[in-house]
Design a protein around this motif. Structure first.
Motif, PDB file in Angstrom:
ATOM      1  N   PHE A 184       0.844  -1.204   0.000  1.00  0.00           N
ATOM      2  CA  PHE A 184       0.000   0.000   0.000  1.00  0.00           C
ATOM      3  C   PHE A 184       0.876   1.250   0.000  1.00  0.00           C
ATOM      4  O   PHE A 184       0.584   2.227  -0.678  1.00  0.00           O
ATOM      5  CB  PHE A 184      -0.913  -0.018   1.234  1.00  0.00           C
ATOM      6  N   PHE A 190      -1.458   7.147  -9.321  1.00  0.00           N
ATOM      7  CA  PHE A 190      -1.554   7.793 -10.625  1.00  0.00           C
ATOM      8  C   PHE A 190      -2.752   8.731 -10.713  1.00  0.00           C
ATOM      9  O   PHE A 190      -2.652   9.849 -11.168  1.00  0.00           O
ATOM     10  CB  PHE A 190      -1.615   6.740 -11.736  1.00  0.00           C
ATOM     11  N   ASP A 191      -3.887   8.276 -10.281  1.00  0.00           N
ATOM     12  CA  ASP A 191      -5.081   9.120 -10.235  1.00  0.00           C
ATOM     13  C   ASP A 191      -5.414   9.732 -11.600  1.00  0.00           C
ATOM     14  O   ASP A 191      -5.390  10.935 -11.782  1.00  0.00           O
ATOM     15  CB  ASP A 191      -4.870  10.221  -9.190  1.00  0.00           C
ATOM     16  N   PHE A 192      -5.690   8.868 -12.577  1.00  0.00           N
ATOM     17  CA  PHE A 192      -6.050   9.380 -13.896  1.00  0.00           C
ATOM     18  C   PHE A 192      -7.452   9.979 -13.882  1.00  0.00           C
ATOM     19  O   PHE A 192      -7.768  10.879 -14.614  1.00  0.00           O
ATOM     20  CB  PHE A 192      -5.996   8.257 -14.930  1.00  0.00           C
ATOM     21  N   HIS A 193      -8.291   9.408 -13.052  1.00  0.00           N
ATOM     22  CA  HIS A 193      -9.672   9.872 -13.052  1.00  0.00           C
ATOM     23  C   HIS A 193     -10.277   9.669 -11.678  1.00  0.00           C
ATOM     24  O   HIS A 193      -9.777   8.877 -10.898  1.00  0.00           O
ATOM     25  CB  HIS A 193     -10.483   9.081 -14.088  1.00  0.00           C
ATOM     26  N   LYS A 197     -13.278   7.170  -7.069  1.00  0.00           N
ATOM     27  CA  LYS A 197     -12.881   7.675  -5.744  1.00  0.00           C
ATOM     28  C   LYS A 197     -13.978   7.325  -4.739  1.00  0.00           C
ATOM     29  O   LYS A 197     -15.154   7.290  -5.094  1.00  0.00           O
ATOM     30  CB  LYS A 197     -12.752   9.195  -5.792  1.00  0.00           C
ATOM     31  N   PRO A 198     -13.608   7.086  -3.497  1.00  0.00           N
ATOM     32  CA  PRO A 198     -14.677   6.798  -2.535  1.00  0.00           C
ATOM     33  C   PRO A 198     -15.580   8.013  -2.343  1.00  0.00           C
ATOM     34  O   PRO A 198     -15.098   9.137  -2.277  1.00  0.00           O
ATOM     35  CB  PRO A 198     -13.928   6.471  -1.245  1.00  0.00           C
ATOM     36  N   VAL A 512      -4.550   6.472   5.256  1.00  0.00           N
ATOM     37  CA  VAL A 512      -5.096   5.499   4.293  1.00  0.00           C
ATOM     38  C   VAL A 512      -5.833   6.233   3.175  1.00  0.00           C
ATOM     39  O   VAL A 512      -5.424   6.201   2.022  1.00  0.00           O
ATOM     40  CB  VAL A 512      -6.033   4.485   4.981  1.00  0.00           C
TER      41      VAL A 512
ATOM     42  N   LEU B  34      -8.345  -5.136 -10.670  1.00  0.00           N
ATOM     43  CA  LEU B  34      -8.359  -4.330  -9.448  1.00  0.00           C
ATOM     44  C   LEU B  34      -7.265  -3.271  -9.466  1.00  0.00           C
ATOM     45  O   LEU B  34      -7.500  -2.099  -9.164  1.00  0.00           O
ATOM     46  CB  LEU B  34      -8.191  -5.268  -8.250  1.00  0.00           C
ATOM     47  N   PHE B  39      -5.181   2.203 -10.140  1.00  0.00           N
ATOM     48  CA  PHE B  39      -4.296   3.175 -10.787  1.00  0.00           C
ATOM     49  C   PHE B  39      -5.115   4.246 -11.506  1.00  0.00           C
ATOM     50  O   PHE B  39      -4.748   5.413 -11.535  1.00  0.00           O
ATOM     51  CB  PHE B  39      -3.372   2.481 -11.796  1.00  0.00           C
ATOM     52  N   TYR B  40      -6.214   3.813 -12.078  1.00  0.00           N
ATOM     53  CA  TYR B  40      -7.067   4.746 -12.824  1.00  0.00           C
ATOM     54  C   TYR B  40      -7.667   5.798 -11.896  1.00  0.00           C
ATOM     55  O   TYR B  40      -7.731   6.975 -12.213  1.00  0.00           O
ATOM     56  CB  TYR B  40      -8.163   3.924 -13.511  1.00  0.00           C
ATOM     57  N   SER B  41      -8.082   5.328 -10.722  1.00  0.00           N
ATOM     58  CA  SER B  41      -8.844   6.225  -9.855  1.00  0.00           C
ATOM     59  C   SER B  41      -7.999   6.882  -8.777  1.00  0.00           C
ATOM     60  O   SER B  41      -8.333   7.960  -8.299  1.00  0.00           O
ATOM     61  CB  SER B  41      -9.960   5.434  -9.174  1.00  0.00           C
ATOM     62  N   GLY B  42      -6.927   6.238  -8.376  1.00  0.00           N
ATOM     63  CA  GLY B  42      -6.176   6.760  -7.229  1.00  0.00           C
ATOM     64  C   GLY B  42      -6.912   6.544  -5.922  1.00  0.00           C
ATOM     65  O   GLY B  42      -6.543   7.112  -4.898  1.00  0.00           O
ATOM     66  N   ASN B  43      -7.943   5.701  -5.951  1.00  0.00           N
ATOM     67  CA  ASN B  43      -8.728   5.421  -4.732  1.00  0.00           C
ATOM     68  C   ASN B  43      -7.886   4.554  -3.798  1.00  0.00           C
ATOM     69  O   ASN B  43      -7.534   3.424  -4.129  1.00  0.00           O
ATOM     70  CB  ASN B  43     -10.015   4.694  -5.145  1.00  0.00           C
ATOM     71  N   ASN B  44      -7.581   5.110  -2.652  1.00  0.00           N
ATOM     72  CA  ASN B  44      -6.692   4.390  -1.736  1.00  0.00           C
ATOM     73  C   ASN B  44      -7.316   3.127  -1.167  1.00  0.00           C
ATOM     74  O   ASN B  44      -6.603   2.215  -0.771  1.00  0.00           O
ATOM     75  CB  ASN B  44      -6.251   5.311  -0.606  1.00  0.00           C
ATOM     76  N   LEU B  45      -8.633   3.068  -1.114  1.00  0.00           N
ATOM     77  CA  LEU B  45      -9.259   1.835  -0.622  1.00  0.00           C
ATOM     78  C   LEU B  45      -9.110   0.720  -1.653  1.00  0.00           C
ATOM     79  O   LEU B  45      -8.983  -0.448  -1.301  1.00  0.00           O
ATOM     80  CB  LEU B  45     -10.730   2.059  -0.292  1.00  0.00           C
ATOM     81  N   LEU B  46      -9.139   1.101  -2.932  1.00  0.00           N
ATOM     82  CA  LEU B  46      -8.874   0.088  -3.964  1.00  0.00           C
ATOM     83  C   LEU B  46      -7.413  -0.356  -3.892  1.00  0.00           C
ATOM     84  O   LEU B  46      -7.098  -1.530  -4.092  1.00  0.00           O
ATOM     85  CB  LEU B  46      -9.196   0.633  -5.354  1.00  0.00           C
ATOM     86  N   TYR B  47      -6.534   0.594  -3.589  1.00  0.00           N
ATOM     87  CA  TYR B  47      -5.129   0.233  -3.375  1.00  0.00           C
ATOM     88  C   TYR B  47      -5.017  -0.759  -2.227  1.00  0.00           C
ATOM     89  O   TYR B  47      -4.262  -1.724  -2.283  1.00  0.00           O
ATOM     90  CB  TYR B  47      -4.302   1.485  -3.052  1.00  0.00           C
ATOM     91  N   LEU B  48      -5.792  -0.490  -1.176  1.00  0.00           N
ATOM     92  CA  LEU B  48      -5.728  -1.352   0.006  1.00  0.00           C
ATOM     93  C   LEU B  48      -6.224  -2.762  -0.344  1.00  0.00           C
ATOM     94  O   LEU B  48      -5.603  -3.761   0.032  1.00  0.00           O
ATOM     95  CB  LEU B  48      -6.586  -0.746   1.122  1.00  0.00           C
TER      96      LEU B  48
END
Lengths: 633, 324
Positions: A184, A190-193, A197-198, A512, B34, B39-48
């Motif tokens: 982690f 990268f955050d392309f889009h 996102k939560p 996190v 996954l 990587f597409y979203s940068g959502n840390n929960l998906l990273y987790l």
């Protein structure tokens, strides 16, 4: 229902484990406020029945798939009726869960359950950002491991393999958690889009729309957290003192309607794209902070008085000539906003001189005019006038429950001289206008709680506040007429527990949800500085661990604490009191007879003592020993 | 497509390889999706979630590797010899403390032979397999390929290691009686007064030694009684096998010769003979010694025609050569 069949015990175990995997996924999704409890509670209920009744409570795969198809059609209907796609999707996943819970116990059913459980966990990653998410995630990991192990060991040549002991798997879990944490942290962002996102439900707030009724805002002691503010770096104590008692400005209301306020059209003087800064002052006092803003139904960014710069904007914002700073649209998720404080002398830029409506006397009750004239007396200077009005208002009573007539709130408030901050601010603003001082009401937050555990400020909905900005001495100045008793009110029942819980939540958000590439560098730097600081400890601990490993691998054995030697100290003290001094390693049977003890009894005692100390019998406790010695005396 | 993926093996080091199973393909697919989403979203929960599933995959690889590393040597559990044309069911428990539970497929390769075995690692580890060779031979097994899908059945991890072991495939025993075979010095019709064993009847056996009561029940299979004396004479039984193969010998006669030698040894060992010697060509073996017996098995399995007569003197001679 299918006819009851005989299932092997191993299949039943696998069935329970895969059900646990699925339920972990359901639990994670249930944390989201977007998900209807009807759907997930239905799955839980059917799961309980399945566990209770066993595999005989099942549908054949074909019939179970019909439930899935029915769910698909139902969700299509939901979308047609205008339900949000993400909510409809989760509804579908939960209906699918229902189907796989009730499906016949077959190897394919196990696969279905694990896959659906996985998708539920992923769905929850988008639909919730609760710290509690970590619990179903951990149980998911545990049960996936156990279930996969169980399925792997089934129907092998020579019979089923046994499951490994849970203690062994616990060690594996610790290893897995460590690898999870490492991956982690290490993997790049990268955050392309931002589609995935939560998201979190937007908090419903009043007081930040363009039209506000008096009584809408700051009337309740609502403990819901609005924002958390922590120092980015530097001295925590300095940050705490610096942020103490700041006013977090939201919106300016300048048109009085008779029972509330309206906001006139604001001219946007600055627009900034994501990643850019908005600068209010070139001066800095060195305090930098990170503000975690919860998703709200308004777009305002609350800035404290004395803010110098808002840095690295997470989304495009615009700054208005009335001092507002807001996103172009209300964000649907928590945002981290970085700020730098100015030196305290700088004023807020962009604030234009008063408009005509900020001096307007329209709809100001006669009672206010009379009261203002009487209170101010013969004062001429605007600052003195305001001070007199303030002094008078601060002597009134702060009361959230005051019965105020909604049709003529200010008149009613003045009659009873008790009310909430909106009434105080409105009365001061209107009174100032009657004396020719342009004034307006500002809605925002003030104060906040300092969290000792986490070292951050917490601002709740109960810290919502109204105050006044008046044009005095050629600039807009802040005046707060609300009595100080207002800040003693709180709805927190268990403050100590709440501090810990909020600290955990901030750590979750900080380390996190909002973990970024820059944090990795900081984490490594912190680790290095920690290692430098405790280098000697690291060396000593490493040597100690190495020594223990070497000793463990060699044949050396540490001397074990002997119960007998531990009890000898008690006997020795007893003997000394009776004139006998026992030598080192001298056995009891070779001692002279202690004073005042019958010889026969002493011999029996020694015999019994040796029997229990060196034989196989149950050892005496210290209490037993004392009792035997007392009997000798 | 799926089968192709499953067949792929990625070498990690010269001694280790990794491949995926069917559930493993599913996991890899899920992980790929996954991580792309993360990587597409940068959502840390998906990273987790991605980190968690990756940790699960990596830990299962680590556990599989650990399991293969702790597989004990198998040579001790492997039988020293089997008989040609006979199936030998191997079911040998191993004295080994198991750290992880799992099933290991063992492919023990030798000279033109791939021998599949299975090792079941649980509380009492067990090596199982079916050994069968059609011809007498001495097979040198040397390289093992240990493969496991444990602990989750996601990865197929293989480890190669060298563990030499000779597998003696003995000739098929050819039944014969010493008396019939030519009356050597030690051959006696009356060996003792204690009934020791029964053996199958071969033409030439004395009628008095046939177990007639048993023959009445089993008409098609007669048995012959074998006796021994209470007190052994102390003299060793000896068989000398002449490995010379005359030109005129019929095809397969050499194998029959060795089969008879093997039968002689087997029969006497089963009879609990105290002293037993065999001369195989130029080699002599004291069969009551375990080491010598193993060496004899190897020699017998690898025996080939020789030009010299058997070494030594005395004892029963088994030969294809006529005359001295």
């Amino acid at each position: 229902m299918s006819i009851a069949r005989q299932y092997p015990a191993r299949l039943i175990l696998a069935e329970r484990l895969t059900l646990a995997v699925l339920l972990s996924g359901v639990a994670s999704l249930a944390l989201s406020d977007f998900v209807s409890p009807v759907y997930w509670s239905m799955v839980v209920l059917i799961s309980i029945v399945r566990l209770w009744r066993g595999t005989e409570f099942s549908l054949r795969e074909l019939y179970a798939s019909l439930i899935g198809w029915a769910g698909f059609l139902w969700v299509g209907l939901e979308l047609f009726m205008g339900r949000a796609w993400i909510v409809a999707f989760t509804d579908f996943l939960l209906i699918l869960s229902l189907a796989v819970v009730i499906e016949e116990a077959t190897p394919r059913n196990h696969l279905h359950r694990m896959l659906v459980g996985f998708f539920l966990i992923l769905g929850a990653a988008v639909l919730t950002d609760s710290v509690l998410y970590v619990l179903p995630l951990a149980t998911f990991m545990w049960f996936v491991w156990r279930a996969a192990q169980c399925l792997y060991g089934m129907q092998l040549p020579g019979g089923d393999l046994p499951l490994s002991h849970w203690k062994h798997d616990l060690r594996v879990m610790i290893a897995m958690a460590s690898v999870t944490g490492l991956l982690f942290m290490v993997l790049p962002r990268f955050d392309f889009h931002s589609y995935l996102k939560p998201v979190q439900p937007r908090m419903q707030t009043s007081g930040f729309s363009s039209k506000v009724q008096l009584g809408d805002f700051a009337r309740n002691l609502d403990p819901t957290v609005v924002m958390r503010i922590e120092p980015i770096d530097g001295d925590i104590e300095r940050f705490r003192k610096s942020m103490l008692g700041r006013y977090w400005r939201g919106t300016a209301l300048n048109r009085y309607t008779g029972n509330g306020w309206e906001k006139s059209t604001e001219k946007w003087v600055q627009q900034r794209q994501a990643g850019r800064d908005v600068s209010f002052s070139s001066q800095s006092d060195g305090v930098r902070l990170a503000l975690y803003r919860e998703a709200s139904d308004h777009a305002y960014i609350f800035t404290p008085n004395g803010v110098g710069k808002v840095m690295q904007l997470p989304a495009a914002v615009q700054a208005g000539d009335q001092g507002s700073l807001r996103f172009q649209s209300p964000p649907s998720r928590r945002m981290r906003i970085l700020m730098q404080m100015a030196d305290g002398k700088s004023g807020r830029p962009f604030l234009r001189p008063p408009l005509a409506e900020e001096s307007s006397l329209r709809r100001i009750p006669q009672a206010v005019k009379n009261w203002a004239a009487a209170t101010i007396g013969g004062a001429q200077r605007p600052s003195v006038k305001i001070d007199r009005l303030l002094t008078e208002l601060k002597g009134w009573i702060y009361d959230l429950e005051a019965r105020v007539d909604a049709n003529r709130p200010v008149t009613s408030f003045m009659a009873i001289k008790r009310g909430h901050c909106e009434l105080y601010a409105t009365t001061l603003a209107l009174a100032a206008r009657t004396e020719g001082i342009p004034a307006r009401v500002i809605n925002g937050y003030s104060g906040g709680e300092w969290n000792e555990v986490g070292g951050f400020y917490l601002i709740r909905q109960q810290h919502a506040h109204s105050w006044v900005e008046a044009w005095v001495d050629g600039r807009w100045q802040r005046y707060d007429p609300t009595p100080s008793s207002r800040w003693q009110l709180s709805a927190i029942r268990f403050p100590a527990l709440d501090e810990v819980w909020e600290s955990v939540k901030l750590s979750w958000y900080r380390y996190v949800l909002e973990f970024q590439d820059s944090d990795r560098g900081q984490a490594i730097q912190s680790l290095l500085s920690l290692m430098k600081r405790y280098a000697w400890w690291f060396v000593l601990v490493s040597i100690a661990i190495a020594a223990v490993i070497i000793l463990k691998k060699s044949s050396f054995r540490l001397p074990r604490w002997s119960w007998a030697s531990g009890s000898f100290s008690l006997i020795d003290r007893w003997l000394i009191r009776r004139g006998v001094k026992r030598g080192l390693s001298q056995s009891l049977r070779h001692l002279p007879l202690p004073q005042g003890v019958v010889e026969r009894e002493w011999q029996i005692f020694v015999l019994n003592w040796e029997k229990q100390a060196y034989g196989r019998g149950q050892k005496w406790s210290r209490g037993d020993l004392r009792r035997h010695l007392r009997a000798l005396s | 497509m799926l089968d192709t993926l499953i067949r792929i093996e990625i070498p990690l080091t010269p001694a280790w390889r990794i491949g995926v199973t069917r559930p493993g393909v599913l996991l890899v697919g899920v992980l790929t999706g996954l991580w792309l989403a993360a990587f597409y979203s940068g959502n840390n929960l998906l990273y987790l979630c991605g980190a968690m599933l990756s940790a699960l995959a990596l830990t299962s690889i680590w556990q599989g590797v650990r399991l293969l590393k702790t597989v004990p040597p198998l040579a001790a559990a492997f039988p020293s010899s089997t008989e040609a044309g006979e199936s030998y069911v191997l079911r040998a428990p191993l004295q080994h403390t198991v750290l992880s539970i799992g099933m290991v497929d063992v492919l023990w390769s030798g000279d033109d032979v791939d021998l599949p075995l299975q090792l079941r690692l649980e509380q009492e580890p067990l090596l199982t397999g079916r050994l069968r060779a059609e011809k007498r031979s001495l097979i040198h097994l040397h390289r093992q390929r240990l493969t496991t899908e444990a602990p989750l059945g996601l990865w197929r991890i293989s480890r190669f290691r060298d563990e030499p072991r000779a597998w003696a495939v003995l000739p098929k025993a050819v039944v014969w009686a010493e008396a019939y075979s030519g009356g050597a010095q030690h051959t006696k019709y009356f060996e003792g007064d204690e009934l020791r064993d029964l053996r199958a009847y071969v033409p030439g056996d004395a009628l008095s030694r046939i177990h007639w009561r048993k023959a009445a029940l089993e008409v098609n299979q007669w048995s012959v009684k074998q006796f021994e004396q209470h007190e052994h004479t102390g003299e060793a039984r000896r068989l000398r096998v002449d490995l010379r193969l005359p030109q005129s010998a019929a095809e397969g006669s050499f194998e029959v010769l060795l089969g008879r030698a093997w039968y002689w040894v087997e029969a006497h060992l089963r009879g609990g003979e105290k002293r037993l010697e065999i001369v195989l060509g130029q080699q002599q073996f004291e069969l009551t010694s375990v080491e010598q017996r193993s060496a004899f098995f190897m020699a017998l399995a690898g025996a080939s025609p020789q030009t010299l007569p058997p070494a030594g003197q005395n004892g029963l001679l088994l030969s294809l050569v006529e005359g001295p």
